[in-house]
Design a protein around this motif. Sequence first.
Motif, short mmCIF file in Angstrom:
data_model
loop_
_atom_site.label_atom_id
_atom_site.label_comp_id
_atom_site.label_asym_id
_atom_site.label_seq_id
_atom_site.Cartn_x
_atom_site.Cartn_y
_atom_site.Cartn_z
N GLY A 1 0.82 -1.21 0.00
CA GLY A 1 0.00 0.00 0.00
C GLY A 1 0.85 1.25 0.00
O GLY A 1 0.55 2.22 -0.72
N VAL B 1 -1.28 -2.22 -6.00
CA VAL B 1 -2.70 -1.95 -5.73
C VAL B 1 -3.47 -3.25 -5.59
O VAL B 1 -4.33 -3.40 -4.71
N SER C 1 -2.81 -4.63 -2.13
CA SER C 1 -3.16 -3.81 -0.97
C SER C 1 -4.58 -3.27 -1.01
O SER C 1 -5.08 -2.79 0.01
N GLY C 2 -5.23 -3.33 -2.18
CA GLY C 2 -6.58 -2.78 -2.30
C GLY C 2 -7.60 -3.57 -1.50
O GLY C 2 -7.44 -4.77 -1.26
N ARG C 3 -8.67 -2.88 -1.12
CA ARG C 3 -9.74 -3.52 -0.36
C ARG C 3 -11.01 -3.55 -1.20
O ARG C 3 -11.20 -2.73 -2.10
N GLY D 1 -14.37 -2.73 -2.56
CA GLY D 1 -15.07 -1.46 -2.56
C GLY D 1 -14.18 -0.25 -2.78
O GLY D 1 -14.68 0.87 -2.85
N ASP D 2 -12.87 -0.46 -2.89
CA ASP D 2 -11.92 0.64 -3.11
C ASP D 2 -11.99 1.05 -4.58
O ASP D 2 -11.37 0.44 -5.45
N ARG D 3 -12.72 2.14 -4.85
CA ARG D 3 -12.97 2.53 -6.23
C ARG D 3 -11.69 3.01 -6.92
O ARG D 3 -11.49 2.77 -8.11
N ASP D 4 -10.81 3.68 -6.16
CA ASP D 4 -9.55 4.14 -6.76
C ASP D 4 -8.70 2.94 -7.18
O ASP D 4 -8.05 2.96 -8.24
N ALA D 5 -8.69 1.90 -6.34
CA ALA D 5 -7.92 0.71 -6.68
C ALA D 5 -8.48 0.05 -7.93
O ALA D 5 -7.73 -0.37 -8.82
N LEU E 1 -12.22 -6.82 -6.35
CA LEU E 1 -12.37 -5.67 -5.46
C LEU E 1 -13.73 -5.00 -5.60
O LEU E 1 -14.01 -4.03 -4.88
#
Length: 975
Positions: free
Chosen positions: A370, A390, A393-395, A397-401, A430
């Motif tokens: 991250g 990304v 490390s993305g979660r 619902g992470d729209r940026d990821a 994601l």
Amino acid sequence: MPVNMPGPVPGNMPLVGRDDVLRGLEECLDVAAEGAFRFVALVGEPGAGKSRLLTELTGAAAARKLVPLNGRAAEFEQEMPFGAVVDALDDHLEEHFPDLGPAAINLLAPVFPALSTALLDPLGVPGTAAPHTGTPVARYQLYRTVRHLLEELAAPSGLVLVLDDVHWADDATIELLDHLVRHPPRARVLIAVAYRPAQASARLQALVQASAQGGCGHVVPVGPLTEDEVAQLLGPRVGRARCRELYEASGGNPFYLEALARSAQPFTGGVQEGDLPPAVRAALQLELSGLSPDALLVAQGAAVAADEFTPPLAAAAAEVSEDVALAALDELVARDIVRPAAERFRFRHPLVRHAAYGSAAAGWRLAAHGRIAVYLRQIGAPAALRARHVERSGRVGDRDAVATLVEAARAFATRAPATAAHWLSAALRLMPENAPEPPAGEGLPSRLELLMELAQVQSVGGQLKEGRETARALLRLLPDDDYGRRARAARFAALMERQLDRPNEARALLLDELRRMPDPRSPAAVPLRMRLVAERMMRMDFRAAQAVLDLMPDTGDDWEPSLEVAVAAMRPMPALAAGRIADALRYAEAADRLLGAAPDEHLAEWMDAIAWCCWAETFLGRYQHAADRFRRAVAVARSTGQLYVVTNLMAGLARSYGMLGRLAEAAAAAEEAVEEARLLNSGQQMIFALTQQSLVACWSGEEETALRHADEAVRIGAGVGEWWGSMARYARAVALLGLGRTDEAVAAVAEATNDFDAPVLDAHTLLSCCEVMAGAEAARGNATAAAEWADRARLFVIPGLDAINPLADLARAHALQLTDPALAADRAVAAAEALEAGQIRVDAGRARLRAGLAHAEAGDRGAAREQLRGAVRLFEECGARTLHGQAVREQRRLGVRVPGQGGRGATGPGGLSKREQEVAALVAEGCTNAQIAERLFVSVRTVETHLSHIFTKLGVTSRVGVVSAMNRGAGAGRD
């Protein structure tokens, strides 16, 4: 230093026990220095010494003035497109920027960061000379451009491209290497790779095997050292007992030996399969545990960050200041954990990075990814560099990821589709399954749209089964009343079933989806019906195809304009097959008007329908028109990323060019079609492409090559009972005839045509079958059989197709040659004039050749010379070398003085050059093309080219003819 440590610092230990390997590498370097391409593969287990041998190869290359460029694939960056190749070449490209040209730079810039940087002016504003448009390109075009780049880098002294750890290379890199092996750079180039066999992909192992079989490859097994060699390596300071202990614990593996030698600890257990042996793992962990806390933290951060890293990147990963990171790197360099490379650093060996990565806690690694992603975003790194971090490390619902992963995927959707599919799959993971549609204006696709995008990327990358399953999964998720999107997904899934040679499944899927629709005539239903029409036409079931078309109007009030174009494009072929020539021509003219007026985006919606319209033009004998249409369709398909249809279109373009006598362009188009089909991994498309490549090779006088292509097409085994499968068998028959193997050709024709009992070939091909067989039987002096084939040819004449039907007259001319040569000449001249009017130039030349022979037989030597002169002109303009040689030989028999074709350096019989004499002599010895290539240190393709020239100069059509001519020449020399 531990008390038992041998004298030299590990990593600088002497090289022992590799004399045979080094000699083999030096021989390959010598061959490459002489101008022949070589591909070397070092194969061995982790730590076996492959990297050290590549270092020796690099030094030996430099000593020979060959430029060595080194790259390495990385364990934790396996999804990075072309990673090893970029690592090797990128730092050397800016100096070549002015020499590459705008087109090449536009193709290469998205792959090589140095070229992207070079496109910016000093203020960082994109330049105007060759801006990258982001237009999708065929991978074959990119690979061909990389080959030209290697040729540029190799000038003038030569190039050695060294790629280590290619078992970790992405699919695109392996595809590129496969392309370079089959289409070697035309320069002094050696490519050396090293990999671990247990971790190598099937594609990598196949290309290594193919390189060895093709004569340009050299496989070098790198095994363990013997106990004596271990003792020699460790030196006299290490006692015999310690040597034995180290040997047994390391299994003779040099890296394991080095790691264990660093430790003063006793060992238990030997080498095991799989991960690092316990003793080696313990030794590496002990080495890392001796670091200061900051140095260990930076080592762990660097291991997470990248194979080659900068101090700021390692600092961001470790969450320390840059000053702390620099001090830690000094310690790591002093302890030989990492090694400097200009302003960057690398671990001394991938296994050391592996150990450092594994020493960090899983949660800490997640947070480090991250931090790296944030840092890369801050410095403006492209999405493709950020995507790996990304993804980890993305979660959910992470729209940026999700946006980053989608951006990265789209950047490489056509250049590295396997990587794009990987990132799209990560983006889908994601996205919550019940996520609402994203707000308009965000540019972020919905989950359903991403599934369709993933299916398309998978298909482009040759993952046809995966693409089909993704499209079917989309169908299961779409609401029953979402008819438009369901139709699009079903049509795509059916297309994938077709590419997988599963026509029955494709038809069932389409019919099932049509039954769901309340209005079978709605605009949403038309695409499914269009796909059904295409399925029927593939099986030559034109009556059923026409029945479906009859239920569709030409247009509708609620139709999109593109749908009207698509329906019009499908109408000519069934009408032609039914013998309704006037209707077919009328439909073709209507489609032509609509296609000419339609913008590219309308064509892009219906590329499969457009393809059928282009092919219909070829069956109508309108080859120039067909070529124009195929070219536009190829451009639209490429610009919209629909590469699954490019092979079909390029094969059609090759056929059109071939019939027009533009054989060089036809060969290029056919080769491109084959390359695209190999990348697509579709048996159907491979057969399409190989068939046309075989026919073009035969027209060009390369009969052996033609037979090889046809044999491969038949071996693939797809398309049994369908037009394209039968076309492959027809191409094989033509190649056999060209080689003079008439009995085998007769059997091949019977197989291709189902012995003319309900054949699934088109009328033009059936007519061609009869014509070439009539000529073959006439050549054997079998007047009865030739007449029977000429009679059968009349059955496939289609009134109204004036460009094609003259082949029946040519067939009759063949038969009459044996009984009434004067009438045969008249028939052949009529055929030639009609064929020339239709711009079917190779066949026109064949007709003039037949007319010349017939006139000569009838005693009219003046008319014979005139017809042969016309045949020679046509064959020379077209590049039909064997036919040209035959026509020239007939001219000489009639007393026409024809200049020799040997040219400068031609000293042998028939004007053969020195190299051609060498090839011919090896043919006489019974060597295969591959054996000749190996003996002369050239490629198989080069041998084929020499053979083609030899056939022409000697006036023969087979290897047997070469042997006879050489024997006659030898006898004349003795006299």
